[in-house]
Scaffold this active site. Structure first.
Site, PDB file in Angstrom:
ATOM      1  N   LYS A   1       0.750  -1.324  -0.399  1.00  0.00           N
ATOM      2  CA  LYS A   1       0.624   0.124   0.112  1.00  0.00           C
ATOM      3  C   LYS A   1       0.943   1.293   0.321  1.00  0.00           C
ATOM      4  O   LYS A   1       0.555   1.972  -0.803  1.00  0.00           O
ATOM      5  CB  LYS A   1      -0.759   0.108   1.516  1.00  0.00           C
ATOM      6  CG  LYS A   1      -2.006  -0.721   1.631  1.00  0.00           C
ATOM      7  CD  LYS A   1      -2.797  -0.680   2.947  1.00  0.00           C
ATOM      8  CE  LYS A   1      -1.987  -0.252   4.178  1.00  0.00           C
ATOM      9  NZ  LYS A   1      -1.602  -1.952   4.246  1.00  0.00           N
TER      10      LYS A   1
ATOM     11  N   ARG B   1      11.961  -6.593   4.743  1.00  0.00           N
ATOM     12  CA  ARG B   1      11.560  -4.938   4.738  1.00  0.00           C
ATOM     13  C   ARG B   1      12.170  -4.085   6.477  1.00  0.00           C
ATOM     14  O   ARG B   1      12.329  -4.919   6.778  1.00  0.00           O
ATOM     15  CB  ARG B   1      10.089  -4.629   5.365  1.00  0.00           C
ATOM     16  CG  ARG B   1       9.540  -3.036   5.687  1.00  0.00           C
ATOM     17  CD  ARG B   1       8.194  -3.124   4.967  1.00  0.00           C
ATOM     18  NE  ARG B   1       6.965  -2.771   6.097  1.00  0.00           N
ATOM     19  CZ  ARG B   1       6.300  -2.245   6.414  1.00  0.00           C
ATOM     20  NH1 ARG B   1       5.676  -2.175   4.974  1.00  0.00           N
ATOM     21  NH2 ARG B   1       5.321  -2.648   7.390  1.00  0.00           N
TER      22      ARG B   1
ATOM     23  N   ARG C   1      -0.389  -8.221  13.249  1.00  0.00           N
ATOM     24  CA  ARG C   1      -0.979  -7.566  12.557  1.00  0.00           C
ATOM     25  C   ARG C   1      -2.075  -7.724  11.680  1.00  0.00           C
ATOM     26  O   ARG C   1      -3.173  -7.378  11.149  1.00  0.00           O
ATOM     27  CB  ARG C   1       0.401  -6.708  12.087  1.00  0.00           C
ATOM     28  CG  ARG C   1       0.736  -6.092  13.521  1.00  0.00           C
ATOM     29  CD  ARG C   1       1.954  -5.257  12.455  1.00  0.00           C
ATOM     30  NE  ARG C   1       1.862  -3.837  11.436  1.00  0.00           N
ATOM     31  CZ  ARG C   1       2.855  -4.221  10.276  1.00  0.00           C
ATOM     32  NH1 ARG C   1       3.906  -4.556  10.512  1.00  0.00           N
ATOM     33  NH2 ARG C   1       2.609  -3.584   9.180  1.00  0.00           N
TER      34      ARG C   1
HETATM   35  P1  AMP Z   1       0.754   1.271   9.097  1.00  0.00           P
HETATM   36  O1  AMP Z   1       2.338   1.866   8.944  1.00  0.00           O
HETATM   37  O2  AMP Z   1      -0.200   1.845   7.911  1.00  0.00           O
HETATM   38  O3  AMP Z   1       1.262  -0.299   9.288  1.00  0.00           O
HETATM   39  O4  AMP Z   1       0.510   1.372  10.557  1.00  0.00           O
HETATM   40  C1  AMP Z   1       1.630   0.876  11.891  1.00  0.00           C
HETATM   41  C2  AMP Z   1       0.942   0.780  12.807  1.00  0.00           C
HETATM   42  O5  AMP Z   1       0.475   2.352  13.159  1.00  0.00           O
HETATM   43  C3  AMP Z   1      -0.405   0.273  13.042  1.00  0.00           C
HETATM   44  O6  AMP Z   1       0.005  -1.322  12.974  1.00  0.00           O
HETATM   45  C4  AMP Z   1      -1.213   1.351  14.382  1.00  0.00           C
HETATM   46  O7  AMP Z   1      -0.521   0.360  15.991  1.00  0.00           O
HETATM   47  C5  AMP Z   1      -0.687   2.418  13.821  1.00  0.00           C
HETATM   48  N1  AMP Z   1      -1.921   3.119  12.532  1.00  0.00           N
HETATM   49  C6  AMP Z   1      -1.717   3.374  11.483  1.00  0.00           C
HETATM   50  N2  AMP Z   1      -2.578   3.675  10.965  1.00  0.00           N
HETATM   51  C7  AMP Z   1      -4.017   3.723  11.819  1.00  0.00           C
HETATM   52  C8  AMP Z   1      -5.644   3.463  11.885  1.00  0.00           C
HETATM   53  N3  AMP Z   1      -5.667   4.541  11.141  1.00  0.00           N
HETATM   54  N4  AMP Z   1      -6.365   3.389  13.056  1.00  0.00           N
HETATM   55  C9  AMP Z   1      -5.696   2.803  14.069  1.00  0.00           C
HETATM   56  N5  AMP Z   1      -3.980   2.480  14.430  1.00  0.00           N
HETATM   57  C10 AMP Z   1      -3.428   3.182  12.979  1.00  0.00           C
END
Ligand code: AMP
Length: 217
Positions: free
Chosen positions: A13, A127, A171
């Site tokens: 993404k 990663r 996750r």
């Molecule tokens: P990402 O980089 O999108 O994988 O996000 C990393 C971490 O940030 C996630 O595992 C969550 O802990 C937090 N996070 C990111 N976006 C959200 C969201 N929309 N709602 C809740 N937690 C989020």
């Protein structure tokens, strides 16, 4: 064009959002990036969210919804935006509907990037992220030119705390239980576009651009 990119962690993404943002000149809004920056800067918000992020849990809805609301009100979002990592559950999706309605905007498409669980484990465990500019590499698919150093800025590469194996599993579980229901939510709204994320970065990008009928410039 206002786009949501939906997909499991490691589906690409962020990479695709960045490419779409550069090619079509619209901002890439990643709640994960915004939260990581707060953690890095050591702000009080950063301190609050760090515990959730390190465990692979979602941070409380109120916090992310507020962050997103503010970001969407910035002037650069008028020409379009790409949401990456938001919404993550039904509550956030409904909050987004209200935020957008209030500023007279709507989502044009929700792109779901589909990748198998096995592939995700493989990708996330390899990663590496640049400490300085945040650029993401994969030691197998798109390794840096020089060992563990960023091609762009020379910064040191590191493994995100939430890319450790036990956290990756958590996750994935959170994705399957909380985020996957959004597929149906947006299907019912006739906004969902499914793309296989199992091919190369460039192929996935081409498919997205084709399906959305995006034209440069
Ligand atoms: P990402 O980089 O999108 O994988 O996000 C990393 C971490 O940030 C996630 O595992 C969550 O802990 C937090 N996070 C990111 N976006 C959200 C969201 N929309 N709602 C809740 N937690 C989020």
């Amino acid at each position: 064009m206002n786009i949501i990119l939906l997909g499991p962690p490691g589906s690409g993404k962020g990479t695709q959002a960045e490419m779409l943002s550069k090619t079509y000149g619209i901002p890439h809004i990643s709640t994960g990036d915004i939260l990581r920056e707060e953690v890095m800067k050591g702000t009080s918000l950063g301190e609050k969210v760090k515990v959730y992020m390190n465990k692979g849990e979602l941070v409380p809805d109120e916090l992310v919804i507020e962050i997103l609301k503010k970001r969407l009100q910035e002037p650069d979002c008028k020409k379009g935006f790409i949401l990456d990592g938001f919404p993550r559950n039904l509550r956030q999706a409904k909050a987004l509907d209200i935020i957008l309605r209030d500023v007279n905007l709507k989502i044009d498409a929700v792109v779901y990037i589909d990748v198998t669980d096995e592939e995700i484990m493989r990708r996330l465990s390899l990663r590496r992220t640049c400490k300085v500019c945040g650029r993401v590499y994969n030691l197998y698919y798109n390794p840096p030119k020089y060992d563990e150093k960023c091609d762009i800025c020379g910064g040191e590469l590191f493994i995100r705390d939430d890319d450790k194996p036990e956290v990756i599993e958590r996750r994935l579980k959170v994705f399957n239980e909380e985020t996957k229901p959004l597929i149906e939510y947006y299907e019912e709204k006739r906004l969902l576009v499914r793309i296989s994320g199992m091919s190369s970065i460039d192929d996935v990008f081409r498919h997205i651009a084709e399906k959305l009928g995006l034209k440069k410039g």
